[in-house]
Scaffold this active site. Structure first.
Site, mmCIF file in Angstrom:
data_model
loop_
_atom_site.group_PDB
_atom_site.id
_atom_site.type_symbol
_atom_site.label_atom_id
_atom_site.label_comp_id
_atom_site.label_asym_id
_atom_site.label_seq_id
_atom_site.Cartn_x
_atom_site.Cartn_y
_atom_site.Cartn_z
ATOM 1 N N GLU A 46 33.604 42.971 37.422
ATOM 2 C CA GLU A 46 34.025 41.362 38.041
ATOM 3 C C GLU A 46 33.421 42.184 39.402
ATOM 4 O OE1 GLU A 46 37.909 38.620 39.376
ATOM 5 O OE2 GLU A 46 37.800 40.205 38.346
ATOM 6 N N LYS A 119 35.746 30.544 38.399
ATOM 7 C CA LYS A 119 37.013 31.515 38.199
ATOM 8 C C LYS A 119 38.450 29.822 38.144
ATOM 9 C CE LYS A 119 40.081 35.392 38.569
ATOM 10 N NZ LYS A 119 39.530 36.711 39.715
ATOM 11 N N CYS A 156 38.631 37.835 35.079
ATOM 12 C CA CYS A 156 39.686 38.507 35.064
ATOM 13 C C CYS A 156 41.300 37.457 34.298
ATOM 14 C CB CYS A 156 40.042 39.013 36.757
ATOM 15 S SG CYS A 156 40.599 40.578 37.773
#
Length: 312
Positions: A46, A119, A156
């Site tokens: 990431e 995200k 994540c």
């Protein structure tokens, strides 16, 4: 009889400096190494272009964001993907007019950009102050049909939510990929989440009977904040899990790594279908998942849908 579909996947792990050019050079070098090992889908960690800047709330760090269109790192990775014939998800800090996202562009093996995932779950805690920088993603959970497999990509903090993994597999994802930046907790030096982190994702693999690839960074990064320096030591432990949650390959907490594993997608598909977890799902009973507090009931005892559509 058709040959079984097999694919080698890879997870990269490396230390980031705060030089975009140096980090992209490192990423390219390791993608090439993965390709030499037979990898066809290669996951980079990431926000690999620089330090994990979200340790601090700093106005100047918004200058690190760039628009999706004609993004220089994505353009470079498109050329690399086409040259090597590999799929590369590319994590970047996206500027979209007045919005900002933690995003991944998925580059197919011919260099085609298949689209964008933003995200969905944005953390906010000591050392991981992402809500200052990122809007919640608006793409929803997506599956991308690459040359070698249908893949799901999340980022994540998304990896802690079983709903995200299930949503991607329901849409046909054959492999899940999670680029990550996680390490020590600045507020508590005794807290070490690495084993918890791995177990949660291995649970996603096992519950959905799909392989999973996680790529995390390593090294110590210090960011200057208005309250003094903040430091995170990223713990690596990048890994590849099989469809029952078994770990097929794992890195340590301090060394650069290129992990690979071969997956037999047809065999895994048969295993997934025969296990029955998708046959026996009961979406009609899962409406509670559309609520925040789990208590949105009508007088008849049925779950309300007020202005809510869809189901997990």
């Amino acid at each position: 009889m058709e040959a079984e579909r097999k694919v080698v996947v890879a997870a990269l792990q490396f230390t980031c400096s705060d030089s975009v050019s140096d980090n992209v050079d490192t990423a390219e070098r390791l993608v090439r190494d993965a390709h030499k090992k037979g990898a066809k889908i290669v996951l980079i960690q990431e926000l690999f272009e620089g330090y994990y800047f979200c340790q601090a709330q700093r106005e100047d760090f918004f200058q690190r964001a760039k628009p999706y269109e004609n993004h220089p790192t994505i353009s470079r990775m498109k050329k690399l993907a086409k040259e090597l014939g590999v799929v590369i998800p590319v994590s970047f800090f996206e500027e979209a007019n007045n919005a900002h996202y933690n995003s991944v562009a998925i580059i197919d093996a011919d260099g085609t950009d298949l689209g964008l995932y933003r995200k969905s779950h944005i953390p906010d805690g000591p050392g991981y102050q992402e809500k200052y920088y990122f809007n919640p993603g608006d793409t929803g959970f997506k599956v991308f049909s690459t040359k070698f497999a249908k893949i799901g990509i999340a980022i994540c903090w998304d990896q802690w939510f079983p709903e995200a993994a299930r949503a991607m597999v329901l849409q046909g994802a054959e492999i899940l990929f999670y680029p990550t930046a996680i390490g020590s907790e600045p507020q508590d030096s005794e807290l070490d989440s690495r084993e918890h982190w791995k177990r949660v994702m291995c649970g996603h693999a096992g519950a959905n009977l799909v392989p999973l690839v996680a790529s995390n960074r390593i090294g110590k990064e210090t960011i200057e904040t208005e309250h003094g320096d903040s430091t995170i030591r990223f713990y690596g432990n990048s890994f590849i899990a099989g469809p029952t949650g078994e770990i097929l390959a794992v890195a340590n907490d301090e060394d650069e790594a290129v992990l690979t594993a071969e997956l037999n997608l047809d065999k895994i598909k048969s295993q997934r279908h025969s296990w029955g977890v998708f046959r026996d799902r009961r979406p009609d009973l899962y409406e509670v998942l559309l609520t925040l507090d789990g208590t949105r009931k009508s007088s008849s005892g049925r779950w309300r849908r007020k202005n809510l559509k869809g189901q997990i």
